[in-house]
Design a protein around this motif. Structure first.
Motif, PDB file in Angstrom:
ATOM      1  N   TYR A  70     -54.736 -28.059 -62.607  1.00  0.00           N
ATOM      2  CA  TYR A  70     -53.547 -27.662 -63.359  1.00  0.00           C
ATOM      3  C   TYR A  70     -52.979 -26.363 -62.783  1.00  0.00           C
ATOM      4  CZ  TYR A  70     -54.565 -31.088 -67.046  1.00  0.00           C
ATOM      5  OH  TYR A  70     -54.777 -32.240 -67.760  1.00  0.00           O
ATOM      6  N   PRO A  71     -51.678 -26.123 -62.963  1.00  0.00           N
ATOM      7  CA  PRO A  71     -51.077 -24.895 -62.422  1.00  0.00           C
ATOM      8  C   PRO A  71     -51.484 -23.637 -63.184  1.00  0.00           C
ATOM      9  CG  PRO A  71     -49.455 -26.132 -63.677  1.00  0.00           C
ATOM     10  CD  PRO A  71     -50.667 -27.011 -63.582  1.00  0.00           C
ATOM     11  N   CYS A  72     -52.125 -23.802 -64.332  1.00  0.00           N
ATOM     12  CA  CYS A  72     -52.673 -22.654 -65.065  1.00  0.00           C
ATOM     13  C   CYS A  72     -53.744 -23.155 -66.011  1.00  0.00           C
ATOM     14  CB  CYS A  72     -51.581 -21.898 -65.823  1.00  0.00           C
ATOM     15  SG  CYS A  72     -50.892 -22.813 -67.213  1.00  0.00           S
ATOM     16  N   PHE A  73     -54.713 -22.323 -66.309  1.00  0.00           N
ATOM     17  CA  PHE A  73     -55.762 -22.675 -67.255  1.00  0.00           C
ATOM     18  C   PHE A  73     -56.504 -21.407 -67.661  1.00  0.00           C
ATOM     19  CE2 PHE A  73     -57.293 -23.516 -62.932  1.00  0.00           C
ATOM     20  CZ  PHE A  73     -58.375 -22.649 -62.830  1.00  0.00           C
ATOM     21  N   PHE A  74     -57.153 -21.479 -68.835  1.00  0.00           N
ATOM     22  CA  PHE A  74     -57.999 -20.388 -69.297  1.00  0.00           C
ATOM     23  C   PHE A  74     -59.458 -20.721 -68.978  1.00  0.00           C
ATOM     24  CE2 PHE A  74     -54.345 -20.012 -72.307  1.00  0.00           C
ATOM     25  CZ  PHE A  74     -53.966 -18.718 -71.970  1.00  0.00           C
ATOM     26  N   LEU A  75     -60.352 -19.781 -69.248  1.00  0.00           N
ATOM     27  CA  LEU A  75     -61.780 -19.991 -69.088  1.00  0.00           C
ATOM     28  C   LEU A  75     -62.463 -19.776 -70.431  1.00  0.00           C
ATOM     29  CD1 LEU A  75     -62.432 -17.995 -65.777  1.00  0.00           C
ATOM     30  CD2 LEU A  75     -62.092 -20.464 -66.017  1.00  0.00           C
ATOM     31  N   ALA A  86     -47.360 -19.643 -80.821  1.00  0.00           N
ATOM     32  CA  ALA A  86     -47.181 -19.690 -79.367  1.00  0.00           C
ATOM     33  C   ALA A  86     -45.736 -19.952 -78.962  1.00  0.00           C
ATOM     34  CB  ALA A  86     -48.083 -20.768 -78.765  1.00  0.00           C
ATOM     35  N   ASN A  87     -44.920 -20.483 -79.868  1.00  0.00           N
ATOM     36  CA  ASN A  87     -43.535 -20.810 -79.516  1.00  0.00           C
ATOM     37  C   ASN A  87     -42.519 -19.825 -80.079  1.00  0.00           C
ATOM     38  OD1 ASN A  87     -43.323 -23.509 -78.007  1.00  0.00           O
ATOM     39  ND2 ASN A  87     -44.843 -23.936 -79.593  1.00  0.00           N
ATOM     40  N   THR A  88     -42.984 -18.704 -80.588  1.00  0.00           N
ATOM     41  CA  THR A  88     -42.074 -17.750 -81.207  1.00  0.00           C
ATOM     42  C   THR A  88     -41.097 -17.152 -80.207  1.00  0.00           C
ATOM     43  OG1 THR A  88     -43.831 -17.240 -82.776  1.00  0.00           O
ATOM     44  CG2 THR A  88     -41.996 -15.715 -82.692  1.00  0.00           C
ATOM     45  N   HIS A  89     -41.455 -17.174 -78.922  1.00  0.00           N
ATOM     46  CA  HIS A  89     -40.538 -16.624 -77.911  1.00  0.00           C
ATOM     47  C   HIS A  89     -39.202 -17.351 -77.917  1.00  0.00           C
ATOM     48  CE1 HIS A  89     -42.546 -20.031 -75.955  1.00  0.00           C
ATOM     49  NE2 HIS A  89     -41.452 -20.158 -75.242  1.00  0.00           N
ATOM     50  N   ARG A  90     -39.173 -18.619 -78.265  1.00  0.00           N
ATOM     51  CA  ARG A  90     -37.909 -19.371 -78.301  1.00  0.00           C
ATOM     52  C   ARG A  90     -37.000 -18.824 -79.398  1.00  0.00           C
ATOM     53  NH1 ARG A  90     -37.205 -24.163 -75.956  1.00  0.00           N
ATOM     54  NH2 ARG A  90     -36.325 -25.206 -77.784  1.00  0.00           N
ATOM     55  N   ARG A  91     -37.587 -18.501 -80.535  1.00  0.00           N
ATOM     56  CA  ARG A  91     -36.811 -17.921 -81.635  1.00  0.00           C
ATOM     57  C   ARG A  91     -36.294 -16.537 -81.249  1.00  0.00           C
ATOM     58  NH1 ARG A  91     -40.611 -18.274 -85.503  1.00  0.00           N
ATOM     59  NH2 ARG A  91     -39.999 -20.457 -85.535  1.00  0.00           N
ATOM     60  N   PRO A 104     -63.249 -24.103 -67.198  1.00  0.00           N
ATOM     61  CA  PRO A 104     -61.790 -24.137 -67.413  1.00  0.00           C
ATOM     62  C   PRO A 104     -61.418 -24.903 -68.667  1.00  0.00           C
ATOM     63  CG  PRO A 104     -62.419 -25.702 -65.701  1.00  0.00           C
ATOM     64  CD  PRO A 104     -63.666 -24.934 -66.039  1.00  0.00           C
ATOM     65  N   VAL A 105     -60.457 -24.395 -69.397  1.00  0.00           N
ATOM     66  CA  VAL A 105     -59.907 -25.086 -70.572  1.00  0.00           C
ATOM     67  C   VAL A 105     -58.388 -25.061 -70.460  1.00  0.00           C
ATOM     68  CG1 VAL A 105     -61.830 -24.609 -72.118  1.00  0.00           C
ATOM     69  CG2 VAL A 105     -59.993 -22.952 -71.921  1.00  0.00           C
ATOM     70  N   GLU A 106     -57.762 -26.093 -71.002  1.00  0.00           N
ATOM     71  CA  GLU A 106     -56.311 -26.213 -70.891  1.00  0.00           C
ATOM     72  C   GLU A 106     -55.600 -25.104 -71.667  1.00  0.00           C
ATOM     73  OE1 GLU A 106     -54.550 -30.172 -71.207  1.00  0.00           O
ATOM     74  OE2 GLU A 106     -56.594 -30.958 -71.329  1.00  0.00           O
ATOM     75  N   ALA A 107     -54.412 -24.762 -71.181  1.00  0.00           N
ATOM     76  CA  ALA A 107     -53.585 -23.737 -71.838  1.00  0.00           C
ATOM     77  C   ALA A 107     -52.815 -24.406 -72.972  1.00  0.00           C
ATOM     78  CB  ALA A 107     -52.630 -23.109 -70.831  1.00  0.00           C
ATOM     79  N   GLU A 116     -55.101 -21.906 -78.001  1.00  0.00           N
ATOM     80  CA  GLU A 116     -55.777 -20.971 -77.117  1.00  0.00           C
ATOM     81  C   GLU A 116     -54.862 -19.793 -76.797  1.00  0.00           C
ATOM     82  OE1 GLU A 116     -59.130 -19.651 -75.093  1.00  0.00           O
ATOM     83  OE2 GLU A 116     -58.861 -21.331 -76.476  1.00  0.00           O
ATOM     84  N   ILE A 117     -53.579 -20.088 -76.602  1.00  0.00           N
ATOM     85  CA  ILE A 117     -52.611 -19.015 -76.354  1.00  0.00           C
ATOM     86  C   ILE A 117     -52.544 -18.092 -77.564  1.00  0.00           C
ATOM     87  CG2 ILE A 117     -50.155 -18.521 -75.996  1.00  0.00           C
ATOM     88  CD1 ILE A 117     -49.981 -21.140 -74.398  1.00  0.00           C
ATOM     89  N   GLU A 118     -52.474 -18.668 -78.755  1.00  0.00           N
ATOM     90  CA  GLU A 118     -52.369 -17.869 -79.977  1.00  0.00           C
ATOM     91  C   GLU A 118     -53.616 -17.011 -80.201  1.00  0.00           C
ATOM     92  OE1 GLU A 118     -51.557 -20.817 -82.890  1.00  0.00           O
ATOM     93  OE2 GLU A 118     -49.585 -21.292 -82.036  1.00  0.00           O
ATOM     94  N   ARG A 119     -54.786 -17.553 -79.855  1.00  0.00           N
ATOM     95  CA  ARG A 119     -56.028 -16.785 -80.020  1.00  0.00           C
ATOM     96  C   ARG A 119     -55.997 -15.517 -79.175  1.00  0.00           C
ATOM     97  NH1 ARG A 119     -60.707 -16.027 -77.471  1.00  0.00           N
ATOM     98  NH2 ARG A 119     -60.149 -17.410 -75.748  1.00  0.00           N
TER      99      ARG A 119
END
Length: 866
Positions: free
Chosen positions: A762-767, A793-798, A773-776, A780-783
């Motif tokens: 994948y072009p990005c992933f966490f550990l 995780a989607n608040t940037h759109r607002r 590796p775990v998917e983004a 996981e982003i919110e944690r």
């Protein structure tokens, strides 16, 4: 190895975490460098036997299913992680002999004493789901049975993920069968196992054997390669089974699938509940409605008396490309659940025309005309015939002014004058706050204090001054989210809009002495129906052609605000009026009350200036009044919109922590650096492109035009790319992405274990904590994000939509970047005049200024590539 007596399967239920069989298997897996966490998850998802009886047989069934899985399942197998099971399935099957030696003979059990399911007997009812994988495959249609198991497993895994208490609860429970879900699964599992039965030539019950034959033939005819969420339709299409018990089982299976995919709600019932096949739906316009077809707003264009309005009723209908489960995921990620729906279609409903010849061709032509009409209406053009021209508005206001001037001389009012005064004031109310006549006729005056729970437009009175009280327009949220108040715009339930000071005497005259010592009172004394009849008569008398009517008067302020902003959502926020054009956009708009009030005042002043010029009146403009704003900055609309200072603090703190973490000295430090580095790159990408955080919210560099900084972002459709949108990427972001790619290459080169290799590509992933590796994903982003900015995780759109529009960026540019458009608005439509060259230039300029304000400019290099 001598086994514990407790390990014997006939000993009885035992919590998996206490089971010797489970412990031995997990210990051996760890010793042989297998993914123990994933193995525990597999045992949970198949609700494995307490003592792992017949586990290799169950694993062989699942491996066969994976070997046969069609391409249509790939998305689901990937999302659920089932596609990663293969190495562990192989390990158990290839090491079966040793595992039997260590765990016990029950582990390798393949059949019972009669050659049937090894769990058949006293333990089968305790493990109904697991027993499906242990079933003996039929000789005929064996591959079909493997795929049937796959369909059942996928649905069950979704249900476990969304509804169960999780792997820890399973491992600790001794209840059998373990109640993983709100409803039991026993009957649905029995329906699946019945498909493994085969006719026995020497069978004693000939009728029963013929029934088995029919079931096997039915299995052979099933279309099991369909996408899992469509498998219900396959089962519903089968003819009714003559055997009632088998039909009940099939309906229970259909009911379970519907609940697993969110079509039906989970309801606590008795054992075996949850059946019921689907069937037909409501017929509208000659088309059958299913769960995937959604009737949205019905917009009427024939409520006035103007022949140009006689378009009947237009129903906006959408095809839901997302399933119920996916729509729930959108809501959980703080996205609009309607954002992924298809383009609108038009359904013919009551259009009366006595002169039109009936027939399909006529209906098709009318539908096409309605479609063009809706496209034009959605564009909100300033010269739209359906709106009122400034001259017409000026004439209406002068007419009202003259009549009220005559009435002022007759104070106190008699009954007839009171009715005339209320009629004029009702029209003024419709004109300035956009309330329909049926709502405005019941408007209330609040003296001194406005109720915090205000749910309809009101009037606020302070002494002898009056202004409007507007209820906040916001998405229909059904959940409460934890939020750090200091990081987000504070929402209000209502706000004030200024009112002309010359209207204050009108309010006082109509109220008379009724308002004395009152907290809240209805403005109009006349009964609602009588007053509405009087308003209709007033318009028919002064505008017999129907051109100026109550409906157009009530929508004129919304239309004026929409033209001022170029955005329907800001108009809805300002007036508190719901509009179908704002239903999705409101999820991404948290409008500043101060900004709305200033815009409203500007629109009113411009309207007044134009009206006076059109009427050749030279007197100065009147003044407006509303209470002085408090120290707090309030907003209406979507919740959890970060402030500029909070987003700036996010990037400032994150950059500082990354620089500190880059000096790591152990595995834990390396994992922390990688995760923070990945989070920064993802947030940089998100706050530049508006990319939605659903799954891997990022683009591979190979999909970006690096020279021009352009990319086609596809995060809103099913892979057909029909909803792709063009986005601009800052030069520094592209440089950061290039450095991150080099970092990932070093991470991949250093990888030695065979586990989760798919995610490595994948072009990005966490550990995770073990360095795997775990998917983004959003959770996981919110944690990781929570320590810096406690939002979804989607608040940037607002944040981006709200800030860009309030900073003056053209709304059509913002909508094109966000991917927000409906019929008539699409920037790449057949007749669209949208200029993509100008779009990129405008977007680039606006984004650069915003990025400077939030401190989003740092480019960080990984120590792995220095």
């Amino acid at each position: 190895m001598k086994r514990s007596k407790q390990d014997l399967p006939e000993f009885g239920p035992i919590a998996p975490k206490e089971s010797p069989s489970h412990r031995i298997l997990l210990r051996l897996a760890k010793e042989q460098d297998q993914d123990v966490g994933l193995l525990r998850d597999i045992l949970f998802q198949i609700l494995a036997h307490d003592h792992l009886e017949a586990l290799p047989s169950a694993f062989r069934a699942i491996r066969r299913m994976l070997d046969l899985a069609p391409e249509t399942w790939h998305k689901d197998l990937t999302e659920l992680g089932i596609i990663d099971w293969r190495p562990l399935l192989d390990w158990v099957i290839n090491n079966e002999a040793r595992l039997i030696e260590e765990i016990g003979s029950h582990f390798g059990k393949k059949t019972n004493t009669t050659g049937r399911n090894p769990l058949l007997g006293s333990t089968l009812s305790d493990y109904p789901f697991y027993a499906v994988f242990c079933e003996i495959f039929p000789k005929q249609n064996a591959d079909k049975f493997a795929l049937l198991i796959g369909q059942f497993l996928i649905a069950h895994s979704y249900a476990l993920r969304d509804e169960s208490s999780g792997v820890l609860a399973y491992e600790a429970s001794i209840e059998r069968p373990w109640k993983a879900l709100p409803n039991g699964i026993e009957v649905a599992a029995r329906a699946v196992r019945h498909y493994a039965e085969e006719k026995q030539v020497d069978g004693k019950d000939q009728q029963r054997e013929e029934q088995k034959e029919r079931i096997n033939q039915e299995l052979g005819a099933l279309d099991l390669a369909v996408a899992p969420e469509r498998f219900t339709f396959v089962l519903e299409a089968l003819s009714t089974n003559k055997d009632k018990s088998l039909q009940d089982e099939r309906e229970a299976l259909i009911g379970f699938l519907d609940k697993a995919y969110g079509v039906k709600d989970w309801v606590e019932r008795g054992e075996g509940a949850g059946g019921g096949s689907g069937g037909g739906g409501k017929w509208v316009g000659g088309s059958i409605f299913t769960s995937r077809i959604h009737l949205g707003d019905s917009i009427r264009f024939d409520e006035g008396h103007d022949p140009a309005d006689q378009w009947g009723e237009i129903d906006i209908v959408t095809t839901r490309t997302g399933t119920h489960r996916e729509r729930k995921a959108l809501l959980d990620s703080d996205l609009s659940p309607d954002e992924d729906d298809s383009d609108e279609y038009i359904v013919l409903s009551d259009l009366e025309c006595k002169d039109t010849k009936k027939g399909l061709g006529t209906l098709a032509r009318i539908a096409k005309a309605k479609n063009r009409h809706l496209e034009k209406s959605n564009q909100k053009l300033p010269w739209d015939y359906l709106g009122l021209a400034v001259e017409e508005m000026a004439q209406l206001r002068m007419c009202l002014r003259d009549q009220m001037g005559v009435l002022k001389k007759k104070i106190p009012f008699n009954k007839d004058d009171q009715l005339r005064a209320e009629t004029i004031l009702l029209i003024y109310t419709m004109l300035w706050v956009g309330a329909p006549a049926k709502e405005a006729v019941n408007i209330k005056v609040h003296f001194g204090v406005v109720p915090d729970s205000l749910d309809e437009v009101g009037i606020y009175c302070e002494g002898d001054k009056y202004c409007w009280a507007i209820p906040a327009f916001s998405p229909p949220y059904r959940s409460i989210l934890e939020v750090t108040q200091s990081q987000v715009r504070e929402l209000t339930n209502y706000f004030h809009l200024p009112c002309w000071t010359w209207m204050s005497p009108y309010f006082q005259n109509v109220l008379g002495i009724r308002g004395a010592n009152q907290k809240t009172i209805r403005l109009f004394e006349t009964h609602s129906k009588a007053l509405l009849d009087c308003v209709d008569q007033w318009f028919k008398h002064h505008y017999p052609d129907g051109r100026v009517n109550p409906q157009r008067v009530a929508t004129s302020i919304w239309e004026s605000m929409a033209l001022h902003y170029g955005d329907p959502t800001m108009a809805s926020c300002a007036t508190g009026r719901v509009n179908h054009l704002a239903k999705v956009r409101i999820y991404y708009t948290s409008a500043s009350v101060e900004h709305l009030q200033a815009a409203y005042e500007k629109v009113l002043m411009e309207m007044a200036a134009v009206a006076k010029a059109a009427a050749h009146i030279s007197e100065p403009l009147a003044t407006l009044w509303m209470p002085r704003a408090g120290a707090k900055s309030l907003a209406v609309g979507a919740r959890m919109c970060p402030t500029v200072s909070a987003v700036k603090e996010l990037f400032t703190s994150l950059v500082a922590d990354i620089k500190s973490a880059s000096k790591y000295a152990d595995l834990a430090g390396y994992i922390r650096f990688h995760n923070l580095y990945t989070l920064y790159v993802l947030q940089y990408f998100a706050y530049s492109t508006t990319c939605r955080a659903i799954k891997t919210p990022y683009l591979d560099l190979k999909y970006i035009d690096i020279q021009r900084g352009l990319a086609a972002l596809t995060d809103k459709d099913d892979g057909t790319h029909h909803k792709s949108r063009l986005v601009w990427l800052p030069e520094k972001l592209i440089l950061q992405m290039q450095l991150y790619e080099k970092h990932l290459q070093r991470v991949r080169e250093c990888w030695t274990t065979p586990r989760r290799k798919r995610i490595l590509e994948y072009p990005c992933f966490f550990l995770d904590q073990d360095g795997e590796p775990v998917e983004a994903r959003p959770k996981e982003i919110e944690r990781l994000l929570k320590g810096y900015l406690n939002v979804k995780a989607n608040t940037h759109r607002r944040f981006l939509r709200t800030e860009l529009i309030e900073r003056g960026c053209l709304p059509e540019v913002v909508d094109a970047c966000m991917g927000h458009w409906i019929i008539g608005e699409a920037p790449h439509g057949q007749y669209s005049s949208f200029n993509f060259g100008q779009y990129i230039h405008i977007l680039k300029e606006a984004m650069q200024k915003l990025h400077a304000d939030i401190g989003l400019q740092a480019v960080i290099q990984s120590p792995l590539v220095r």
